[in-house]
Scaffold this motif. Sequence first.
Motif, PDB file in Angstrom:
ATOM      1  N   LYS A 283      97.026  88.027  15.083  1.00  0.00           N
ATOM      2  CA  LYS A 283      97.150  88.483  13.691  1.00  0.00           C
ATOM      3  C   LYS A 283      96.658  87.393  12.743  1.00  0.00           C
ATOM      4  N   ARG A 284      96.788  86.159  13.188  1.00  0.00           N
ATOM      5  CA  ARG A 284      96.284  85.032  12.404  1.00  0.00           C
ATOM      6  C   ARG A 284      94.770  84.885  12.556  1.00  0.00           C
ATOM      7  N   TYR A 285      94.284  85.128  13.789  1.00  0.00           N
ATOM      8  CA  TYR A 285      92.850  85.023  14.100  1.00  0.00           C
ATOM      9  C   TYR A 285      92.387  86.359  14.696  1.00  0.00           C
ATOM     10  N   PRO A 286      92.028  87.322  13.852  1.00  0.00           N
ATOM     11  CA  PRO A 286      91.743  88.688  14.318  1.00  0.00           C
ATOM     12  C   PRO A 286      90.527  88.765  15.246  1.00  0.00           C
ATOM     13  N   LEU A 287      90.582  89.738  16.153  1.00  0.00           N
ATOM     14  CA  LEU A 287      89.461  90.040  17.040  1.00  0.00           C
ATOM     15  C   LEU A 287      88.364  90.726  16.238  1.00  0.00           C
ATOM     16  N   LYS A 288      87.114  90.561  16.684  1.00  0.00           N
ATOM     17  CA  LYS A 288      85.959  91.105  15.957  1.00  0.00           C
ATOM     18  C   LYS A 288      85.287  92.259  16.703  1.00  0.00           C
ATOM     19  N   THR A 289      85.487  92.345  18.004  1.00  0.00           N
ATOM     20  CA  THR A 289      84.787  93.348  18.812  1.00  0.00           C
ATOM     21  C   THR A 289      85.594  94.630  18.918  1.00  0.00           C
ATOM     22  N   ASN A 290      85.091  95.529  19.760  1.00  0.00           N
ATOM     23  CA  ASN A 290      85.774  96.785  20.040  1.00  0.00           C
ATOM     24  C   ASN A 290      87.166  96.564  20.629  1.00  0.00           C
ATOM     25  N   LYS A 291      87.413  95.359  21.129  1.00  0.00           N
ATOM     26  CA  LYS A 291      88.728  95.040  21.697  1.00  0.00           C
ATOM     27  C   LYS A 291      89.820  95.043  20.637  1.00  0.00           C
ATOM     28  N   SER A 292      89.436  94.953  19.371  1.00  0.00           N
ATOM     29  CA  SER A 292      90.434  95.029  18.302  1.00  0.00           C
ATOM     30  C   SER A 292      91.129  96.388  18.313  1.00  0.00           C
ATOM     31  N   LEU A 293      90.395  97.446  18.724  1.00  0.00           N
ATOM     32  CA  LEU A 293      90.994  98.784  18.829  1.00  0.00           C
ATOM     33  C   LEU A 293      92.015  98.830  19.957  1.00  0.00           C
ATOM     34  N   ALA A 294      91.649  98.224  21.090  1.00  0.00           N
ATOM     35  CA  ALA A 294      92.571  98.163  22.231  1.00  0.00           C
ATOM     36  C   ALA A 294      93.808  97.345  21.858  1.00  0.00           C
ATOM     37  N   PHE A 295      93.586  96.238  21.152  1.00  0.00           N
ATOM     38  CA  PHE A 295      94.708  95.394  20.739  1.00  0.00           C
ATOM     39  C   PHE A 295      95.649  96.152  19.799  1.00  0.00           C
ATOM     40  N   ALA A 296      95.103  96.964  18.903  1.00  0.00           N
ATOM     41  CA  ALA A 296      95.927  97.738  17.964  1.00  0.00           C
ATOM     42  C   ALA A 296      96.826  98.714  18.712  1.00  0.00           C
ATOM     43  N   LYS A 297      96.275  99.429  19.708  1.00  0.00           N
ATOM     44  CA  LYS A 297      97.076 100.367  20.517  1.00  0.00           C
ATOM     45  C   LYS A 297      98.124  99.605  21.327  1.00  0.00           C
ATOM     46  N   TRP A 298      97.706  98.494  21.874  1.00  0.00           N
ATOM     47  CA  TRP A 298      98.581  97.642  22.681  1.00  0.00           C
ATOM     48  C   TRP A 298      99.764  97.157  21.840  1.00  0.00           C
TER      49      TRP A 298
END
Length: 334
Positions: A283-298
């Motif tokens: 949350k401090r250093y957000p992801l930039k790739t499509n993995k941000s979507l996976a992280f949000a669901k996770w």
Amino acid sequence: MLGQLYNELIHIFAAMRYKMYKKILCHWPTFVGYWMVNQPVTLLSFVNSGTSETACDITFIFNNYLNKKVLHKKINKKFLEWFIGFAEGKGSFIVLNNKVYFDINVGIKDIQVIYYIKKELGFGKVMIKNMDHNNPIGRTVSFYLTSEENFSRLVSIFNGNLCTVNKKQEFKNWLKIFNNQYSKDIFFIDRVIKPSLITGWLAGYIDALGSFIGLTENKELNAPYKTLYLTFSIYQKEFFILKDISGVLNVSIKNIKCNKDRNGWILTISSFKQIKLIVHYLKRYPLKTNKSLAFAKWCKIYNITLNKEHLYSIGLNKIFSLSLRLEEINKYKS
């Protein structure tokens, strides 16, 4: 005589004090990791407030890049740290016919991150490969460089700022050919840089090689019992960088397993204490790739479990739906 003895004692005590402070600073990232587990995300801003990091080589240095960057661009340290981590996972320092090349390749669904890199750096080119209209998912996107000037900029970013042993060696060989190709005399800087929770490197590395998995043991929606498995993993051929990352996240090296099928190692984390640390960090250093979507669901699965909603059928059904969506996202490899 007494004055000379007094001065010598002062120097001895000063040296002892320096060594003590150095040890404290070197263990600072580990202490911060432990401290953050039980702190709200808003307190993370304290970590970056004026702490000296040079004693244990966790600081990325961009002084050389300052003199070579594109004139209208400002130094974005957070981006550069992320970029180095991402490049160490996805980038390639290529030598072919005594000439140097550099590229980063991702799947077509991550095309936005390639343009993001180009925009932040202010240089480089983008190329879409495998232009097969019958198989659009199989297409890849490449960020690559041409010209001595841009290669010199790249050197000023990476030289002395790489974390992984494999990438250091690859870059060292690449730099030697670069020097020969363009009649330069740039020395390879071999600094020990470690991942930490107060730089963006780990976020870039996770964007490149991390995975977020949420599974229920029984996939039938109306089954009376379901067991939740919420895990985070990183795959890498190099053991030592995973050992460093496990240390940062306060995880035992027993969590690193040899993966013979992929000829490498995988770090897996399923403890909610460490998962909380990962959530706070990203949350401090957000992801930039499509993995941000996976992280949000996770994260949604994590929050449902944190609120103990998983103890009831409604919460379990939410987790089931989210895990299916997460599985769908994970089918796509960046």
